[in-house]
Each structure stands twice: as structure tokens, then as C-alpha cells.
Design a protein around this motif. Structure first.
Motif, short mmCIF file in Angstrom:
data_model
loop_
_atom_site.label_atom_id
_atom_site.label_comp_id
_atom_site.label_asym_id
_atom_site.label_seq_id
_atom_site.Cartn_x
_atom_site.Cartn_y
_atom_site.Cartn_z
N ASP A 34 8.22 25.70 -43.15
CA ASP A 34 9.31 24.88 -42.63
C ASP A 34 9.45 25.00 -41.14
O ASP A 34 10.48 25.42 -40.63
N ARG A 35 8.39 24.66 -40.44
CA ARG A 35 8.46 24.76 -38.99
C ARG A 35 8.49 23.36 -38.41
O ARG A 35 7.78 22.48 -38.86
N MET A 36 9.32 23.20 -37.45
CA MET A 36 9.47 21.88 -36.88
C MET A 36 9.51 22.02 -35.37
O MET A 36 10.19 22.88 -34.84
N THR A 70 6.94 17.54 -37.83
CA THR A 70 6.88 18.47 -38.96
C THR A 70 5.46 18.65 -39.46
O THR A 70 5.23 19.19 -40.52
N ASP A 118 4.98 12.31 -40.51
CA ASP A 118 5.41 13.67 -40.19
C ASP A 118 6.14 13.68 -38.85
O ASP A 118 6.74 14.68 -38.46
N THR A 120 1.84 20.16 -40.04
CA THR A 120 1.53 21.58 -40.21
C THR A 120 0.78 22.13 -39.00
O THR A 120 0.26 21.37 -38.20
N TYR A 142 12.72 26.54 -35.23
CA TYR A 142 12.37 26.80 -36.62
C TYR A 142 13.64 26.61 -37.42
O TYR A 142 14.60 27.35 -37.27
N ALA A 145 7.15 17.71 -45.77
CA ALA A 145 7.76 18.59 -44.78
C ALA A 145 9.25 18.30 -44.65
O ALA A 145 10.05 19.19 -44.40
N TRP A 146 9.63 17.03 -44.86
CA TRP A 146 11.03 16.67 -44.66
C TRP A 146 11.92 17.25 -45.75
O TRP A 146 13.12 17.41 -45.55
N TRP A 156 10.56 14.61 -33.40
CA TRP A 156 10.59 15.66 -34.41
C TRP A 156 9.21 15.72 -35.06
O TRP A 156 8.77 14.73 -35.64
#
Length: 335
Positions: free
Chosen positions: A293-295, A251, A235, A253, A271, A284-285, A249
Motif C-alpha cells: 500500500d505505497r502511494m 499507486t 494506477d 508497484t 505511505y 492498488a486503490w 497520485w
């Protein structure tokens, strides 16, 4: 002019202080001269390192831990070349190397792909005109398949079991043919691939479908030199660039509940919404649900100005090299 391969000890984790910061000095164990610029290198096993040279030569160096020396174990002279192997200046830079012991795959400016075995003198397989443009990087997709990226924005899959010298799949960036410099595949979900290129964008591909990236993420302001999924926690992804930044990065949760592992500031949460095709896999990717879809994106070295040329990551440890002629080790990525 004078290039060297060096083995360093970055010290023992047992020496970490109360806050986890490391007190020992890294020190040089041994080094050896290398002919040409070092374009890429990778450990083949505990004691052997495969090195790609701008002269087109590929060398296996062996580290002897008992007396701390390095020696050249095997060399494939001019594995990459422009005209023919025999002309004195005919070498073409070997730009990338990837190992899956005992197999070694190399790519180069000559658009050639070589498959070597550590125990064999000659190439097991050579795809001479694999590409009409420079191949910048290579990685294994599976034990018999490799991924390459080139200078006209293409990602190609090659099946080494096939005798024909054609890629089994070709993917490409739409529009401008932006050179791609780096590639990595997701360690658990092998259909997810990340690439980075000349324009600093991060591209995520799903090689099961389509021929274009599923998402293009604005990233660096200059060339992206390296991209790596975290090997055990994919992630998390890391990219570094000519613009002097190194981005993490995240991703995973519940980003908001996570403690910040960044103590030097420079934290920014973005976001990002990706428009991707509906798919069954929940990664997530490849996510297309904006709520999930929060990164979180963090620049781990906010005030750096010189290019960050290379990085690697393992466990809580990040290592990277810059144009400041320095290697940095960050031992507390998730502290």
C-alpha cells in the motif's frame, strides 16, 4: 461577461526538442461566443463539442476543420430551470455534461438529470426531481448507468433502463454532508470510483459493497474541482484544487524503483494505510495490504497560488486550466 468557446492547436509532437520539451507556441484556431458561463464541456466526437451553460442551456458546437470555424449545431434551451422553462430568468445552471455518442447526459443546480441524443430535438428522458440538492457532476458507469454526485455528500447510481425516477443505489460520506464536486470511475475496474469535494479529500468507493467510501485520503487544502484516472494507466490519478495544486497520485508497484518524472521539485512520497474490507480483487486503490500500500503523491505545480479549475489527461499529456486565465500543457508526464 463575454464568454467564448475556443479551439486551440497545442502544436505537433514532432516539434519536440531533444529533451522532449515542446518548442512550438499553442495557437488559437477559432472561437465562438457563448451565452453564460461555461460550466462543463466534452467532445461528443471528432468535430462536435457539448457545452453546459450557467443559463441552463446545453449546446452542441461543431468544429469545421477545413475552414477553421465553429458553429452552433444544436441547442437545448433551458435544459435546466428552477421554476418553469418559460420565465425569462428561470434558467438553472447546467453543472455537468457527459457524452457517450450519440447520448448526452446533463445535470444541474435544479437537481434534474436529462438524457439527450445528438440527433433528437427533445430530451429522450428527464428525471425531474432526481435530487433535492444541486447535482455537481455526472459520469457514465456503463452504457446504461450513470453516476452523479451532489451537494450533500452523496454518490448515486442511476439505471437509465429503469422507468422509475429513483437511483438504483445511494452512497454517502459519513458524518458531515460535505458537497462532492467531481467523480470519475476506474477505466478497467468499473466498481472503483473516485470523488472529490468541498474539503479537498479524495474518496475511493467500491460500489459493489457498503454505502460508504473504502478510503478517504487527505489531499488538498480547499475544494477539489476535478478528479481523473489516467485512461490507459489507471494506477495514476490526478486531482486539482482551489488551493492552486495539481496532484499526481501514483499507486503503481515498485514506486521506489521508478525514476522521478518531476523536474521542478515538489516531490513527496506518502505511505498511506487504508482500512478496507477484505476483498478478492487486487487493485492498488482498494488494497488492504500495507506492504503493497505505497502511494507516491507529487504536486505537479508546487508554487501555483491561483485555483486549478479543470484538468484532463491522455497518454503522456496533461492539460489544465487556472484562474490565471491560462491553459497549461504538460507533455511529459512520465518522462
Amino acid at each position: 461577461q463575454d464568454n467564448r468557446i475556443s479551439i486551440w492547436s497545442a502544436g505537433d509532437l514532432g516539434n519536440a526538442g531533444l529533451n522532449g520539451e515542446y518548442h512550438g507556441e499553442p495557437h488559437l484556431l477559432c472561437d465562438i461566443q457563448h451565452n453564460g458561463d461555461v460550466m462543463d464541456m466534452q467532445f461528443l466526437d471528432q468535430e462536435r463539442i457539448v457545452v453546459a451553460s450557467s443559463t441552463g442551456t446545453v449546446t452542441i458546437f461543431r468544429h469545421h476543420p477545413n475552414n477553421q470555424t465553429l458553429s452552433a449545431d444544436h441547442r437545448w434551451e433551458k435544459a435546466h430551470y428552477h421554476v418553469d422553462q418559460d420565465t425569462s430568468c428561470g434558467g438553472a445552471a447546467c453543472t455537468g455534461v457527459v457524452c457517450n455518442n450519440p447520448e448526452i447526459v446533463t445535470v444541474g443546480e435544479d437537481g434534474r438529470i436529462n438524457l439527450f441524443r445528438a440527433d433528437q430535438k427533445d430530451a429522450v428522458r428527464t428525471i425531474d426531481n432526481a435530487d433535492s440538492s444541486t447535482l455537481h457532476a455526472v459520469t457514465f458507469l456503463r452504457t446504461t448507468e450513470i453516476l452523479t454526485v451532489n451537494s450533500i455528500g452523496q454518490l448515486k447510481i442511476w439505471d437509465l433502463r429503469q422507468q422509475r425516477n429513483e437511483p438504483s443505489q445511494i452512497f454517502s460520506l459519513a458524518g458531515d454532508r460535505v458537497p462532492l464536486h467531481c467523480v470519475d470511475r476506474h477505466p478497467n475496474q468499473q466498481h472503483i470510483v473516485a470523488t472529490g469535494g468541498q474539503d479537498g479529500m479524495l474518496s475511493i468507493w467500491d460500489i459493489r459493497q457498503g454505502t460508504m467510501p473504502v478510503s478517504l485520503l487527505n489531499a488538498h487544502e480547499a475544494e477539489m474541482w476535478e478528479v481523473h484516472f489516467h485512461p490507459s494507466d489507471p494506477d495514476h490519478l490526478f486531482t486539482c484544487s482551489e488551493d492552486g495544486s495539481l496532484w499526481h497520485w501514483d499507486t503503481s508497484t515498485n514506486v521506489s524503483e521508478k525514476p522521478s518524472f518531476l523536474h521542478q521539485g515538489g516531490r513527496s512520497t506518502a505511505y498511506l494505510s487504508h482500512s478496507t474490507i477484505n476483498q478478492s480483487v487486487v487493485s492498488a486503490w482498494l488494497s488492504n495490504d500495507p506492504t503493497k500500500d505505497r502511494m507516491e503523491i507529487t504536486n505537479l505545480i508546487p508554487n501555483q497560488t491561483l485555483s486549478v479549475n479543470s484538468l484532463d489527461v491522455l497518454g503522456p499529456c496533461l492539460v489544465y486550466g487556472t484562474d490565471a486565465e491560462a491553459i497549461y500543457v504538460n507533455r511529459q508526464l512520465f518522462a
